[in-house]
Design an enzyme around this catalytic site. Structure first.
Site, mmCIF file in Angstrom:
data_model
loop_
_atom_site.group_PDB
_atom_site.id
_atom_site.type_symbol
_atom_site.label_atom_id
_atom_site.label_comp_id
_atom_site.label_asym_id
_atom_site.label_seq_id
_atom_site.Cartn_x
_atom_site.Cartn_y
_atom_site.Cartn_z
ATOM 1 N N HIS A 146 63.592 105.438 -11.542
ATOM 2 C CA HIS A 146 62.959 105.964 -12.598
ATOM 3 C C HIS A 146 64.113 106.654 -13.552
ATOM 4 O O HIS A 146 63.697 106.850 -14.796
ATOM 5 C CB HIS A 146 62.014 107.148 -12.306
ATOM 6 C CG HIS A 146 60.872 107.472 -13.071
ATOM 7 N ND1 HIS A 146 60.846 107.089 -14.515
ATOM 8 C CD2 HIS A 146 59.459 107.321 -12.798
ATOM 9 C CE1 HIS A 146 59.870 107.480 -15.123
ATOM 10 N NE2 HIS A 146 58.927 107.494 -14.161
ATOM 11 N N ALA A 147 65.265 106.957 -12.946
ATOM 12 C CA ALA A 147 66.285 107.409 -13.759
ATOM 13 C C ALA A 147 66.829 106.465 -14.898
ATOM 14 O O ALA A 147 67.312 106.739 -15.966
ATOM 15 C CB ALA A 147 67.544 107.847 -13.068
#
Length: 488
Positions: A146-147
């Site tokens: 998700h980063a």
């Protein structure tokens, strides 16, 4: 599908909100998202051809060549460093779906793929090429931290992988794999960390002022009748809220987009301002009510939903990476028996939550996250997870429910038709269920990710979604349309 401009390689500081997804990760909390493309049989789309096609598109996918480099002593957020080459066997893996190659068997494989974290010493993604599906189909499971990207950015990345009518033939990429990796020195990392921190500090006065104005705006909205729908740590206790284990299970179901739009139109004609997102929340609520009844769980108050919402401007240029996402919290109205009144409650409460969120500003969370201290925050998260502390108190909310508009135009990958597209986000500690909806052309594809030690039969919950849509229908057709549970 609009193709974003190609980004240039760079070494850059991670935004606080992106780094936050790294800090939230523990051995039992994996912060990757999944994108699943089901492709029709095509003799030309062999594994080797797929790998070659992906390598040819890396110039259009700059986040896939970036790895995380920590700053010494955690003095600032990590930096992204673009790698000159990637380790192909590590990033692109080959599987054979077991048994008869049914969708259910693919879902079991996806659950296994989702149960292991990504390695931090390489770019934070994997592609899993899954052969052996019935009908000669192939599934490609993308696993991305998700980063790297939120749902909107992942959609833009997808546009640079698929081939649509407007797509140009990608250029071959050679030079990226000809040199060796070089990382910035510790001295450079420290010097730039201090310089960036000093620049960040100068933004605090303006951020404090915006926050104060946002709080005053919320006060005005409440005086005008808007209600804060979710008291902190006040969700009722249910079995799928608790400390996570590393295991994940996965299930899907497909509903016709036209049916959701028809139901929305019915309720609007009856005087209820309702959105497709409200319909998705009500479908999830109806399925959860049935699941809880069959498991003898009858909480007195309603389950609550955490709903990720994009903070991008409506006409913003598509992003190829990063997160511009906020969250709002709303009721699932599972304590309301009548389906129409349940939808009404969801729509009213969600509208109030949007008004409050708009007053605070969709970027406030991201702006304040710039000042998260990396080492203390990550250590606190790890200690919380190690102690199973999520089981000690009520959850802040019950489930994550997300709806992301996907491609509206049929697409191909390497010449093979993209038959279906699914996506799901991660679980967070204490929240053992994520329901993510991605639309593709004329379908609404629901993907459910669960921790099986908290919710052992996620495929059963998924099977209740079609009936939950049907009970919202004010004018059922004489011959009900086919609502497809992806076959077991």
């Amino acid at each position: 599908m609009t193709r974003p401009a190609i980004e240039r390689p760079a070494i850059e500081r991670m935004a606080g909100i992106d780094a936050g997804f790294l800090y939230m990760e523990t051995p039992s909390v994996h912060m990757h998202t999944l994108k699943i493309a089901v492709l029709e049989a095509d003799d030309a789309l062999t594994y080797d051809a797929f790998v070659a096609g992906m390598l040819a598109r890396l110039k259009r996918l700059p986040p896939l060549r970036r790895r995380v480099v920590e700053v010494p002593f955690g003095l600032n957020h990590p930096v992204w460093v673009t790698q000159p080459r990637i380790d192909v066997p590590h990033h692109i893996r080959r599987h054979r779906v077991g048994g008869d190659g049914t969708m259910r068997e693919l879902e079991q494989l996806i659950g296994m793929i989702a149960s292991t974290p990504l390695h931090r010493d390489r770019p934070l993604w994997e592609l899993h090429y899954c052969e052996g599906l019935e009908g000669g189909r192939v599934a490609v499971v993308g696993k991305m931290h998700h980063a790297l990207a939120d749902g909107a950015a992942a959609n833009a990345l997808l546009a640079n992988v698929t081939d649509v009518r407007s797509a140009a033939t990608p250029e071959a990429v050679q030079e990226e794999y000809a040199s060796t990796d070089r990382l910035p020195s510790r001295i450079n990392l420290l010097r730039h960390a201090w310089a960036d921190a000093a620049a960040q500090i100068t933004s605090i006065p303006a951020l404090l002022l915006r926050t104060l104005l946002g709080i005053l705006g919320v006060v005005r909205e409440r005086r005008a009748g808007a209600r804060s729908p979710v008291p902190v740590l006040h969700a009722p206790r249910v079995s799928f809220n608790g400390a996570l284990t590393p295991l994940r299970s996965f299930a899907t179901v497909t509903l016709p987009l036209a049916e959701l739009k028809r139901v929305r139109a019915q309720h609007r004609a009856a005087g209820l301002e309702v959105t497709l997102n409200d319909i998705v929340l009500a479908i999830t609520s109806g399925a959860l009510r049935r699941w809880m009844a069959e498991h003898d769980e009858r909480p007195a108050s309603s389950l609550l939903a955490g709903v990720p919402v994009s903070a991008d401007e409506r006409d913003a240029v598509p992003r190829l990476g990063g997160n511009r996402v906020s969250n709002l919290f709303t009721t699932l109205a599972t304590d309301v028996d009548d389906p129409v009144e349940r939808l009404r409650t969801i729509a009213r409460t969600t509208a109030d939550a949007k008004r409050i969120n708009a007053q605070l500003g969709s970027s406030i969370l991201a702006d304040w996250s710039q000042f998260t201290p990396p080492r203390p925050f990550a250590a606190a998260v790890r200690a919380y997870s190690r102690l199973n502390a999520a089981s000690w108190h009520p959850a802040a909310f019950s489930a994550i429910v997300s709806n992301v508009p996907g491609p509206r135009e049929p697409a191909t990958v390497g010449g093979a038709r993209l038959a279906d597209l699914f996506s799901v986000g991660p679980l967070v500690d204490g929240i053992g269920l994520n329901v993510t909806v991605w639309s593709y052309v004329d379908r609404m594809n629901f993907s459910l990710l669960a921790c099986p030690d908290l919710l052992p039969d996620v495929h059963v919950l998924a099977s209740y979604l079609p009936a939950a849509l049907a009970e919202l229908d004010l004018e059922p057709p004489a011959a009900a349309p086919t609502l497809r549970r992806n076959p077991a």
